[in-house]
Scaffold this motif. Structure first.
Motif, short mmCIF file in Angstrom:
data_model
loop_
_atom_site.label_atom_id
_atom_site.label_comp_id
_atom_site.label_asym_id
_atom_site.label_seq_id
_atom_site.Cartn_x
_atom_site.Cartn_y
_atom_site.Cartn_z
N ARG A 249 5.13 7.52 -0.77
CA ARG A 249 4.43 8.12 -0.08
C ARG A 249 3.30 7.63 0.77
NH1 ARG A 249 5.20 13.84 -0.62
NH2 ARG A 249 3.79 13.90 1.29
N ALA A 250 3.06 7.73 2.14
CA ALA A 250 1.79 7.33 2.61
C ALA A 250 0.29 7.76 1.80
CB ALA A 250 1.52 7.80 3.95
N SER A 251 -0.17 6.79 1.38
CA SER A 251 -1.44 7.44 0.53
C SER A 251 -2.71 6.53 0.78
CB SER A 251 -1.16 7.12 -1.00
OG SER A 251 -2.43 7.45 -1.74
N SER A 252 -3.71 6.98 1.45
CA SER A 252 -4.90 6.19 1.79
C SER A 252 -5.74 5.72 0.58
CB SER A 252 -5.93 6.86 2.64
OG SER A 252 -5.96 8.31 2.20
N TYR A 253 -5.45 6.46 -0.52
CA TYR A 253 -6.14 6.40 -1.84
C TYR A 253 -5.45 4.98 -2.49
CZ TYR A 253 -7.11 6.42 -6.80
OH TYR A 253 -7.72 5.97 -8.01
N VAL A 254 -4.00 4.80 -2.58
CA VAL A 254 -3.58 3.78 -2.91
C VAL A 254 -3.86 2.49 -2.09
CG1 VAL A 254 -1.59 2.88 -4.14
CG2 VAL A 254 -1.80 5.21 -4.35
N PHE A 255 -3.78 2.91 -0.91
CA PHE A 255 -3.93 1.73 0.15
C PHE A 255 -5.34 1.05 -0.16
CE2 PHE A 255 -5.41 0.42 4.31
CZ PHE A 255 -4.60 -0.78 4.60
N LEU A 256 -6.45 1.80 -0.28
CA LEU A 256 -7.67 1.37 -0.61
C LEU A 256 -7.83 0.61 -1.68
CD1 LEU A 256 -9.86 4.53 0.72
CD2 LEU A 256 -9.83 2.09 1.88
N LEU A 257 -7.17 1.31 -2.74
CA LEU A 257 -7.22 0.19 -4.10
C LEU A 257 -6.35 -0.94 -3.79
CD1 LEU A 257 -5.99 2.73 -6.82
CD2 LEU A 257 -8.34 1.93 -6.21
N THR A 258 -5.26 -1.12 -3.04
CA THR A 258 -4.60 -2.40 -2.69
C THR A 258 -5.58 -3.27 -2.18
OG1 THR A 258 -2.47 -1.03 -2.53
CG2 THR A 258 -2.73 -3.45 -1.40
N LEU A 259 -6.52 -2.68 -1.03
CA LEU A 259 -7.57 -3.73 -0.66
C LEU A 259 -8.59 -4.10 -1.51
CD1 LEU A 259 -8.23 -1.79 3.12
CD2 LEU A 259 -6.75 -3.65 2.54
N LEU A 260 -8.90 -3.07 -2.54
CA LEU A 260 -9.65 -3.68 -3.50
C LEU A 260 -9.38 -4.78 -4.18
CD1 LEU A 260 -12.54 -2.64 -4.63
CD2 LEU A 260 -11.38 -1.31 -6.37
N LEU A 261 -7.91 -5.09 -4.15
CA LEU A 261 -7.47 -6.28 -4.96
C LEU A 261 -7.96 -7.66 -4.29
CD1 LEU A 261 -3.82 -5.24 -5.71
CD2 LEU A 261 -5.62 -5.83 -7.51
N VAL A 262 -8.35 -7.53 -3.04
CA VAL A 262 -8.74 -8.96 -2.29
C VAL A 262 -9.91 -9.22 -2.79
CG1 VAL A 262 -9.26 -9.74 -0.09
CG2 VAL A 262 -7.38 -7.99 -0.22
N PRO A 263 -11.19 -8.39 -2.69
CA PRO A 263 -12.39 -9.18 -3.27
C PRO A 263 -12.21 -9.56 -4.75
CG PRO A 263 -12.58 -6.98 -2.88
CD PRO A 263 -11.35 -7.28 -2.23
N SER A 264 -11.34 -8.87 -5.64
CA SER A 264 -11.33 -8.92 -6.93
C SER A 264 -10.65 -10.31 -7.12
CB SER A 264 -10.45 -7.92 -7.61
OG SER A 264 -10.72 -6.81 -7.54
N VAL A 265 -9.62 -10.66 -6.44
CA VAL A 265 -8.79 -12.19 -6.65
C VAL A 265 -9.79 -13.18 -6.06
CG1 VAL A 265 -6.86 -13.31 -5.82
CG2 VAL A 265 -6.48 -10.85 -6.46
N ILE A 266 -10.32 -12.85 -4.83
CA ILE A 266 -11.21 -13.91 -4.28
C ILE A 266 -12.27 -14.40 -5.42
CG2 ILE A 266 -12.97 -14.53 -2.42
CD1 ILE A 266 -11.22 -12.73 -0.82
N SER A 267 -13.00 -13.23 -6.16
CA SER A 267 -14.16 -13.86 -6.91
C SER A 267 -13.61 -14.18 -8.21
CB SER A 267 -14.94 -12.39 -7.13
OG SER A 267 -14.05 -11.37 -7.78
N SER A 268 -12.51 -13.58 -8.38
CA SER A 268 -11.89 -14.26 -10.01
C SER A 268 -11.18 -15.42 -9.94
CB SER A 268 -10.75 -13.10 -10.41
OG SER A 268 -11.56 -11.80 -10.73
N ALA A 269 -10.92 -16.12 -8.63
CA ALA A 269 -10.45 -17.39 -8.59
C ALA A 269 -11.33 -18.23 -8.84
CB ALA A 269 -9.67 -17.49 -7.38
N HIS A 270 -12.62 -18.06 -8.69
CA HIS A 270 -13.64 -19.08 -8.87
C HIS A 270 -13.98 -19.17 -10.71
CE1 HIS A 270 -15.45 -17.78 -4.84
NE2 HIS A 270 -14.82 -18.73 -4.71
#
Length: 410
Positions: free
Chosen positions: A63-84
């Motif tokens: 189902r289209a969900s802006s909530y889960v979509f925003l959580l998916t976007l939150l993964l981007v800074p999480s991965v970038i910062s954690s990769a260091h």
């Protein structure tokens, strides 16, 4: 039969997500449980939840969900910062956990249709968790209310802290009250949930959960006042009883609220403000300001941050703060634009509770009960599925033979 089986799988997956977010750190239990064992159980629950959700949604219908979509976007800074690896390899592990958590929500979004199915799953599972807390209190009152926590109620069978227990109790109390007002449950069933949960909430002395419950219910019931006579009666009687209690039991309520703390300790929010000031004053590079230092244990200098916004800023940077803030604003905006309904009221309660708790509790930037509460709000605000889409995804369409189609035409 297939539909019932799928529903059980979906409900079990939701319950396993709740088990995953219970955490592994807390009070000492009656039977000592190694933290590695608890982590194995919680992570195993997440893997099992994903597997069940995938088995129930093999065709990967979302189902289209802006909530889960925003959580998916939150993964981007999480991965970038954690990769260091500034927070160690544990940061990458937490990123993988968050990714699996979000993926499971995507799979379960197939059944987000504005019904109360997930609300009932939510109440039942958390009531079982509170049941384990009550059992620990009966078995060993000393272990359940240790001096280390100032005599506040903790989990003696599973390591749960007072804020956790208070949160679970407040959320299911609020949801059950709203279901009772909407006549979606009877008084006996509601009392069976509300009364013991209120007792446990009082024993935790958790101010944030109590304030979130009161404010959340006021806002939620206020959204029903114009359309529900039961809500108007409940609201009126609540105001009257609250006024009487404030006058007659003012000193007792004040003592419970202060928990024996000095004014200085209370004004600094039990020492939280000192940690917040140190976190904000710490030097940071441009990358750390934008993306954070990576997913950690929500602490700074060895002390808990206990603030969702500062925890997100520390671990996922300003980009993470913007995404989390956008999530709250979007959910709140959708709730306000919906016509008055019981689903809308429940969603308003959950959103407002999480917003209030975010000031003194961390959890909006990582897999946590708060993200599940908001996911439940998103499920309640989802538009009802069309009749054609309500069939289980694994049931194939019935093929009509050519001779039958010709007969219909003729």
């Amino acid at each position: 039969m297939r539909t019932d089986h799928t529903s059980k799988m979906v409900g079990t997956a939701w319950g396993l997500l709740i088990l995953n977010t219970l955490g592994s750190a807390g009070a000492k239990t009656i039977v000592p449980l190694p933290r590695s064992l608890i982590q194995m159980v919680t992570m195993g629950a997440l893997v099992a939840a994903f597997a069940l959700a995938l088995a129930a949604n093999l065709r990967l219908r979302f189902r289209a969900s802006s909530y889960v979509f925003l959580l998916t976007l939150l993964l981007v800074p999480s991965v970038i910062s954690s990769a260091h690896l500034e927070s160690g390899f544990g940061a990458l592990f937490r990123c993988a956990r968050l990714a699996l958590f979000v993926a499971t929500l995507w799979l379960l979004s197939r059944w987000w249709d504005g019904s109360f199915t997930f609300v009932r799953h939510h109440i039942r599972v958390y009531f079982v968790v509170l049941g384990s807390v009550a059992a620990g209190l009966v078995m060993s009152p000393g272990a359940a209310m240790p001096e280390l926590y100032g005599g506040r109620l903790v989990g003696a069978l599973w390591p749960l802290t007072p804020p956790q227990i208070g949160q679970y109790a407040a959320v299911i109390i609020g949801l059950t009250v709203l279901l009772l007002l909407g006549r979606r449950t009877d008084r006996a069933s509601a009392a069976f949930v509300i009364v013991p949960s209120l007792v446990l909430l009082a024993l935790t002395h958790t101010r944030t959960a109590t304030l979130g419950l009161v404010v959340g219910l006021v806002l939620a019931i206020g959204s029903l006042v114009l359309t529900s006579s039961a809500a108007r009666r409940f609201f009126t009687w609540t105001v009257v009883l609250a006024t009487v209690a404030a006058v007659a039991l003012g000193s007792l309520l004040q003592a419970w609220f202060l928990r024996g703390q000095t004014k200085e300790n209370f004004s600094s929010l039990t020492g939280r403000a000192k940690v917040w000031d140190a976190l904000l004053a710490a030097p940071r590079t441009t990358s750390e300001q934008l993306f954070g230092v990576g997913l950690g244990d929500k602490s700074f200098g060895g002390l808990p941050i206990d603030n969702s916004w500062l925890a997100v800023y520390n671990e996922q940077g300003l980009i993470g703060v913007v995404l989390v803030g956008t999530t709250i604003v979007v959910l709140g905006g959708v709730a306000l634009l919906r016509p008055p309904s019981l689903q809308r009221a429940c969603a308003i309660f959950l959103i407002s509770y999480c917003a209030i708790a975010s000031y003194t509790e961390a959890g909006l930037g990582d897999a946590s009960p708060y993200l599940l509460h908001l996911a439940l709000a998103a499920a309640l605000l989802a538009a009802p599925a069309e009749a054609a889409n309500l069939a289980p995804p694994d049931v194939p369409r019935r093929r009509v033979p050519r001779w039958a189609r010709r007969a219909e035409v003729s």
